[in-house]
Design a protein around this motif. Sequence first.
Motif, PDB file in Angstrom:
ATOM      1  N   ALA A  23      -7.198  -1.647   7.746  1.00  0.00           N
ATOM      2  CA  ALA A  23      -6.390  -1.504   6.529  1.00  0.00           C
ATOM      3  C   ALA A  23      -5.532  -2.745   6.339  1.00  0.00           C
ATOM      4  CB  ALA A  23      -5.505  -0.267   6.615  1.00  0.00           C
ATOM      5  N   LEU A  24      -5.645  -3.353   5.161  1.00  0.00           N
ATOM      6  CA  LEU A  24      -4.705  -4.394   4.769  1.00  0.00           C
ATOM      7  C   LEU A  24      -3.588  -3.648   4.041  1.00  0.00           C
ATOM      8  CD1 LEU A  24      -5.404  -7.818   3.105  1.00  0.00           C
ATOM      9  CD2 LEU A  24      -3.423  -6.422   2.564  1.00  0.00           C
ATOM     10  N   CYS A  25      -2.533  -3.327   4.788  1.00  0.00           N
ATOM     11  CA  CYS A  25      -1.399  -2.577   4.242  1.00  0.00           C
ATOM     12  C   CYS A  25      -0.500  -3.551   3.498  1.00  0.00           C
ATOM     13  CB  CYS A  25      -0.628  -1.902   5.366  1.00  0.00           C
ATOM     14  SG  CYS A  25      -1.582  -0.704   6.310  1.00  0.00           S
ATOM     15  N   PHE A  26      -0.199  -3.223   2.237  1.00  0.00           N
ATOM     16  CA  PHE A  26       0.608  -4.140   1.443  1.00  0.00           C
ATOM     17  C   PHE A  26       1.611  -3.386   0.577  1.00  0.00           C
ATOM     18  CE2 PHE A  26      -2.654  -2.944  -1.523  1.00  0.00           C
ATOM     19  CZ  PHE A  26      -2.051  -2.993  -2.772  1.00  0.00           C
ATOM     20  N   ARG A  27       2.601  -4.129   0.113  1.00  0.00           N
ATOM     21  CA  ARG A  27       3.543  -3.650  -0.890  1.00  0.00           C
ATOM     22  C   ARG A  27       3.907  -4.837  -1.763  1.00  0.00           C
ATOM     23  NH1 ARG A  27       8.919  -2.659   2.919  1.00  0.00           N
ATOM     24  NH2 ARG A  27       9.346  -4.850   3.313  1.00  0.00           N
ATOM     25  N   VAL A  28       4.404  -4.546  -2.947  1.00  0.00           N
ATOM     26  CA  VAL A  28       4.848  -5.589  -3.865  1.00  0.00           C
ATOM     27  C   VAL A  28       6.283  -5.269  -4.245  1.00  0.00           C
ATOM     28  CG1 VAL A  28       4.418  -6.787  -6.038  1.00  0.00           C
ATOM     29  CG2 VAL A  28       2.481  -5.859  -4.739  1.00  0.00           C
ATOM     30  N   ILE A  29       7.188  -6.189  -3.930  1.00  0.00           N
ATOM     31  CA  ILE A  29       8.605  -6.016  -4.251  1.00  0.00           C
ATOM     32  C   ILE A  29       9.055  -7.214  -5.072  1.00  0.00           C
ATOM     33  CG2 ILE A  29      10.939  -5.824  -3.321  1.00  0.00           C
ATOM     34  CD1 ILE A  29       9.755  -4.420  -0.908  1.00  0.00           C
ATOM     35  N   ARG A  30       9.548  -6.933  -6.272  1.00  0.00           N
ATOM     36  CA  ARG A  30       9.988  -7.979  -7.205  1.00  0.00           C
ATOM     37  C   ARG A  30       8.928  -9.068  -7.361  1.00  0.00           C
ATOM     38  NH1 ARG A  30      14.486  -6.270  -4.658  1.00  0.00           N
ATOM     39  NH2 ARG A  30      14.651  -7.881  -3.091  1.00  0.00           N
ATOM     40  N   ILE A  35       2.615  -8.110   3.488  1.00  0.00           N
ATOM     41  CA  ILE A  35       1.523  -7.509   4.259  1.00  0.00           C
ATOM     42  C   ILE A  35       2.082  -7.030   5.596  1.00  0.00           C
ATOM     43  CG2 ILE A  35      -0.652  -7.987   5.450  1.00  0.00           C
ATOM     44  CD1 ILE A  35      -1.283  -9.963   3.151  1.00  0.00           C
ATOM     45  N   LEU A  36       1.716  -5.802   5.958  1.00  0.00           N
ATOM     46  CA  LEU A  36       2.180  -5.213   7.206  1.00  0.00           C
ATOM     47  C   LEU A  36       1.177  -5.488   8.321  1.00  0.00           C
ATOM     48  CD1 LEU A  36       4.393  -3.320   8.418  1.00  0.00           C
ATOM     49  CD2 LEU A  36       2.796  -1.426   7.981  1.00  0.00           C
ATOM     50  N   VAL A  48      -4.290  -6.349  11.892  1.00  0.00           N
ATOM     51  CA  VAL A  48      -4.204  -5.260  10.917  1.00  0.00           C
ATOM     52  C   VAL A  48      -4.578  -3.975  11.651  1.00  0.00           C
ATOM     53  CG1 VAL A  48      -4.696  -6.700   8.882  1.00  0.00           C
ATOM     54  CG2 VAL A  48      -6.594  -5.567  10.090  1.00  0.00           C
ATOM     55  N   PRO A  49      -4.043  -2.825  11.216  1.00  0.00           N
ATOM     56  CA  PRO A  49      -4.472  -1.564  11.825  1.00  0.00           C
ATOM     57  C   PRO A  49      -5.977  -1.380  11.620  1.00  0.00           C
ATOM     58  CG  PRO A  49      -2.538  -1.241  10.439  1.00  0.00           C
ATOM     59  CD  PRO A  49      -3.034  -2.633  10.182  1.00  0.00           C
ATOM     60  N   MET A 102     -14.441  -4.150   8.790  1.00  0.00           N
ATOM     61  CA  MET A 102     -14.381  -4.190   7.331  1.00  0.00           C
ATOM     62  C   MET A 102     -12.960  -3.844   6.918  1.00  0.00           C
ATOM     63  SD  MET A 102     -17.974  -2.268   6.902  1.00  0.00           S
ATOM     64  CE  MET A 102     -18.275  -2.094   8.654  1.00  0.00           C
ATOM     65  N   VAL A 103     -12.392  -4.612   5.988  1.00  0.00           N
ATOM     66  CA  VAL A 103     -10.984  -4.478   5.625  1.00  0.00           C
ATOM     67  C   VAL A 103     -10.841  -3.860   4.232  1.00  0.00           C
ATOM     68  CG1 VAL A 103      -8.816  -5.718   5.283  1.00  0.00           C
ATOM     69  CG2 VAL A 103     -10.434  -6.497   7.030  1.00  0.00           C
ATOM     70  N   TYR A 104     -10.011  -2.805   4.164  1.00  0.00           N
ATOM     71  CA  TYR A 104      -9.764  -2.089   2.915  1.00  0.00           C
ATOM     72  C   TYR A 104      -8.279  -2.177   2.569  1.00  0.00           C
ATOM     73  CZ  TYR A 104     -14.423  -0.332   3.550  1.00  0.00           C
ATOM     74  OH  TYR A 104     -15.779  -0.260   3.700  1.00  0.00           O
TER      75      TYR A 104
END
Length: 153
Positions: A23-30, A35-36, A48-49, A102-104
């Motif tokens: 998992a490509l864990c992400f967030r968008v702030i401002r 990426i976590l 990545v997890p 494989m990355v999601y």
Amino acid sequence: MVKQLPIRIRAPRKSDVRSQFGALCFRVIRGKVKILLVTSRRTGRWIVPKGWPMDRMTPAESAAREAWEEAGAVGRVHDRCLGLFSYNKLDDFGFEIPCVAMVYPMRVRSLATDYPEKDQRRRKWFSPKKAAARVSEPELARILRDFDPRALH
């Protein structure tokens, strides 16, 4: 869309290669993408997890489950694979297992304070550029560096 780099598999036989889902864990702030990453249990490298396929789960659902178990991340996973990366996983006996992951992408809504591998890993948010610099695998670095969540729609 991320351009896929060629993968390097070092295995005597192609049948020796194992598949994993990450998992490509992400967030968008401002307007800024973060990426976590988590640390691996054995060496403390930033990754990545990711983990093995799970029965009755799609690859994306398996990736989301790994994000929960390894990082406490909860969110919406997308079914489109961003790319692949190869690496050698050490088993419990010190033998290398060639893997292709494989990355999601997964947009993180929240991070739990208590989750299954909380005491075994660290987690941290990075810019895509810094995340790419922290991982060891060149194909994964490319996926992280070039990730653009606007391409998911």
